[in-house]
Design an enzyme around this catalytic site. Sequence first.
Site, mmCIF file in Angstrom:
data_model
loop_
_atom_site.group_PDB
_atom_site.id
_atom_site.type_symbol
_atom_site.label_atom_id
_atom_site.label_comp_id
_atom_site.label_asym_id
_atom_site.label_seq_id
_atom_site.Cartn_x
_atom_site.Cartn_y
_atom_site.Cartn_z
ATOM 1 N N GLU A 129 -63.472 37.737 -18.990
ATOM 2 C CA GLU A 129 -64.773 37.377 -18.435
ATOM 3 C C GLU A 129 -65.697 36.803 -19.500
ATOM 4 O O GLU A 129 -65.596 37.160 -20.672
ATOM 5 C CB GLU A 129 -65.442 38.632 -17.870
ATOM 6 C CG GLU A 129 -64.646 39.274 -16.770
ATOM 7 C CD GLU A 129 -65.140 40.671 -16.439
ATOM 8 O OE1 GLU A 129 -64.396 41.406 -15.784
ATOM 9 O OE2 GLU A 129 -66.259 41.013 -16.848
ATOM 10 N N CYS A 148 -71.924 35.294 -23.492
ATOM 11 C CA CYS A 148 -71.190 36.459 -24.005
ATOM 12 C C CYS A 148 -69.710 36.216 -23.733
ATOM 13 O O CYS A 148 -69.320 35.993 -22.584
ATOM 14 C CB CYS A 148 -71.713 37.677 -23.245
ATOM 15 S SG CYS A 148 -70.791 39.162 -23.513
ATOM 16 N N CYS A 155 -58.897 46.237 -23.976
ATOM 17 C CA CYS A 155 -59.309 46.716 -25.301
ATOM 18 C C CYS A 155 -58.650 48.062 -25.561
ATOM 19 O O CYS A 155 -58.562 48.908 -24.675
ATOM 20 C CB CYS A 155 -60.825 46.866 -25.358
ATOM 21 S SG CYS A 155 -61.414 47.419 -26.982
ATOM 22 N N CYS A 159 -63.520 53.089 -25.148
ATOM 23 C CA CYS A 159 -64.799 53.784 -24.953
ATOM 24 C C CYS A 159 -64.903 54.155 -23.464
ATOM 25 O O CYS A 159 -64.730 53.286 -22.603
ATOM 26 C CB CYS A 159 -65.962 52.883 -25.357
ATOM 27 S SG CYS A 159 -65.807 52.251 -27.041
ATOM 28 N N CYS A 162 -66.904 52.166 -20.738
ATOM 29 C CA CYS A 162 -66.693 50.715 -20.726
ATOM 30 C C CYS A 162 -65.525 50.357 -19.804
ATOM 31 O O CYS A 162 -64.429 50.899 -19.930
ATOM 32 C CB CYS A 162 -66.414 50.237 -22.147
ATOM 33 S SG CYS A 162 -65.887 48.526 -22.243
ATOM 34 N N GLY A 205 -62.949 43.254 -25.169
ATOM 35 C CA GLY A 205 -62.150 43.359 -26.385
ATOM 36 C C GLY A 205 -62.960 43.656 -27.628
ATOM 37 O O GLY A 205 -64.188 43.572 -27.647
ATOM 38 N N GLU A 206 -62.238 44.045 -28.666
ATOM 39 C CA GLU A 206 -62.850 44.362 -29.956
ATOM 40 C C GLU A 206 -62.576 43.174 -30.892
ATOM 41 O O GLU A 206 -61.449 43.003 -31.376
ATOM 42 C CB GLU A 206 -62.245 45.675 -30.485
ATOM 43 C CG GLU A 206 -62.582 46.006 -31.920
ATOM 44 C CD GLU A 206 -64.062 45.864 -32.287
ATOM 45 O OE1 GLU A 206 -64.901 46.524 -31.672
ATOM 46 O OE2 GLU A 206 -64.359 45.074 -33.203
ATOM 47 N N LEU A 261 -73.208 51.538 -31.861
ATOM 48 C CA LEU A 261 -73.394 52.869 -32.443
ATOM 49 C C LEU A 261 -73.170 53.954 -31.387
ATOM 50 O O LEU A 261 -72.266 54.772 -31.511
ATOM 51 C CB LEU A 261 -74.814 52.944 -33.035
ATOM 52 C CG LEU A 261 -75.165 54.185 -33.829
ATOM 53 C CD1 LEU A 261 -74.311 54.308 -35.082
ATOM 54 C CD2 LEU A 261 -76.663 54.157 -34.230
ATOM 55 N N HIS A 262 -74.037 53.988 -30.416
ATOM 56 C CA HIS A 262 -73.946 54.873 -29.238
ATOM 57 C C HIS A 262 -74.093 56.360 -29.538
ATOM 58 O O HIS A 262 -74.342 57.148 -28.622
ATOM 59 C CB HIS A 262 -72.665 54.649 -28.426
ATOM 60 C CG HIS A 262 -72.370 53.221 -28.133
ATOM 61 N ND1 HIS A 262 -73.353 52.303 -27.843
ATOM 62 C CD2 HIS A 262 -71.205 52.517 -28.102
ATOM 63 C CE1 HIS A 262 -72.814 51.111 -27.649
ATOM 64 N NE2 HIS A 262 -71.516 51.215 -27.810
ATOM 65 N N ASN A 336 -74.646 50.456 -17.961
ATOM 66 C CA ASN A 336 -74.331 49.851 -16.676
ATOM 67 C C ASN A 336 -73.386 50.791 -15.964
ATOM 68 O O ASN A 336 -72.389 51.221 -16.554
ATOM 69 C CB ASN A 336 -73.584 48.533 -16.896
ATOM 70 C CG ASN A 336 -74.421 47.328 -16.558
ATOM 71 O OD1 ASN A 336 -75.086 47.298 -15.528
ATOM 72 N ND2 ASN A 336 -74.394 46.343 -17.435
ATOM 73 N N CYS A 379 -69.202 43.881 -19.226
ATOM 74 C CA CYS A 379 -67.965 43.108 -19.324
ATOM 75 C C CYS A 379 -66.746 43.964 -19.031
ATOM 76 O O CYS A 379 -66.674 45.097 -19.439
ATOM 77 C CB CYS A 379 -67.860 42.427 -20.674
ATOM 78 S SG CYS A 379 -68.070 40.668 -20.484
#
Length: 449
Positions: A129, A148, A155, A159, A162, A205-206, A261-262, A336, A379
């Site tokens: 996406e 973006c 990924c 996480c 996500c 993805g990372e 960070l989160h 989200n 995403c």
Amino acid sequence: MRSMAKPTITPPPAAAPRGTRPARPAAKPAAGAASRDPRPGIGGMVPDDVADLVAELGEPAFRARQVGDAAWRSPAAEWDQVSTLGATLRLALAERTRFDTVATTSVLAADAGATEKALHRLSDDRLVESVLMHYPAGEGRRERNTLCISSQAGCAVGCPFCATGELGFERDLEVAEIVDQARHARRRLAAAGRRLTNLVFMGMGEPLLNLDAVLAAAEALTDPARFGLGARHITISTSGVVPAMERLTKMRPQWTLAVSLHAARDPLRDLLVPLNRRWPVADVVAAARAYGQETGRRLSYEYVMIDGINDTAADADAVVRLLRGSGAHVNCIPMNPVAHTPWQASTPERVSAFAIRLRAGGIGVTVRRNRGQEIGAACGQLAAEQAGEPPAPAVARRRERLVAESAVALRGERSAAPAPRGLQPAPRGRQPVPRGRPPAGGSRPRKAR
Ligand code: SAH
Ligand code: SF4
């Protein structure tokens, strides 16, 4: 599609690669998936490669420039539409290369047209996406159109908030597959009389686990002879792949580095960003600071806010302790909503209280508003939806596991779960993270269910 392949973090070479470098193939293609098209995408070819190809096709050298112009300047979407080249050459180019490596299967608009999400189908039917966000001019600011883009299909980091992490790792994107998301957006914008101003690697993805391709894509995107975007208008976001951050620092690029960070404390970050079990938060922040010092670029940290999980006063204080004095800026983003988590976004009151506490501690803060919730603009959401719902019992088990794991994290205990596979577990007890090249992984990623 729920198959996964190993997130190889084979040490990248010292220099960015020249031209198209075939992406590592997924270890296991998805059942029923089409095989990959072996033809390189023109968007991933450097000018020298194009010149070689034109010579091989027996064409005069000046054609290379025409081919480049067709790829980078024309409104064409396929070789057949390039009227500046003869039919024979167009046919030869189509046999040897792909004009476009990503087909757009749907473009969904939200926020009264200010947000557009494109779902791209790759040659092997994988889905990625890109999201285009329009920010009108105002108060001394110029209009911005920010894209973006994705760097991997799926990924490996996993996480839990996500949607891409939920998919698991599928494969790295090729250089052209990354660049072509931007070429698509540019064509759509040009048709509306607009131009692309900013680009962020914050899609699926990372990026730092596909660093060679991301570097080559960034080179194409910033090359004045190709896409021509200013390097300062590119942001690369990472969940904290420390050796790759160190490699970037040595290159001293002008891109902005954003760090996801989160959580500022290891127990909670172990849960929210499983890579933290390999590279703990203090090492990630140290690597980010070194990047900021070398490049002179301001550092930005992303902080997805999850109600009652990472949005307390104690969390804010931990962020202040971690980032104080580094000139860092924190973007607070209410989560989200995604399926399969038991969590909700922090309320506006909690987000605001968190931001006030950070500011009081001397940290710059922006509260970001969610864009395009109705089209699943976090995403990975659309691709996850296309992959189909996992069975209800699996969702229930995952939610239960996250409730149990967050209880452990909130008690301040480090996770006993392994780091995502392919990334070795972090040594316990503040041993330094090994410098230089990360160990090559050997197994398939953990799939949290
Ligand atoms: N893998 C990289 C870049 C892609 S993710 C990284 O993690 O930095 C880009 C950003 O989207 C990250 O900051 C990530 O945390 C955020 N994100 C992922 N899922 C989200 C969600 N459900 N709500 C809000 N932000 C989310
Ligand atoms: Fe991967 Fe980034 Fe999603 Fe984490 S937030 S799973 S690192 S894409």
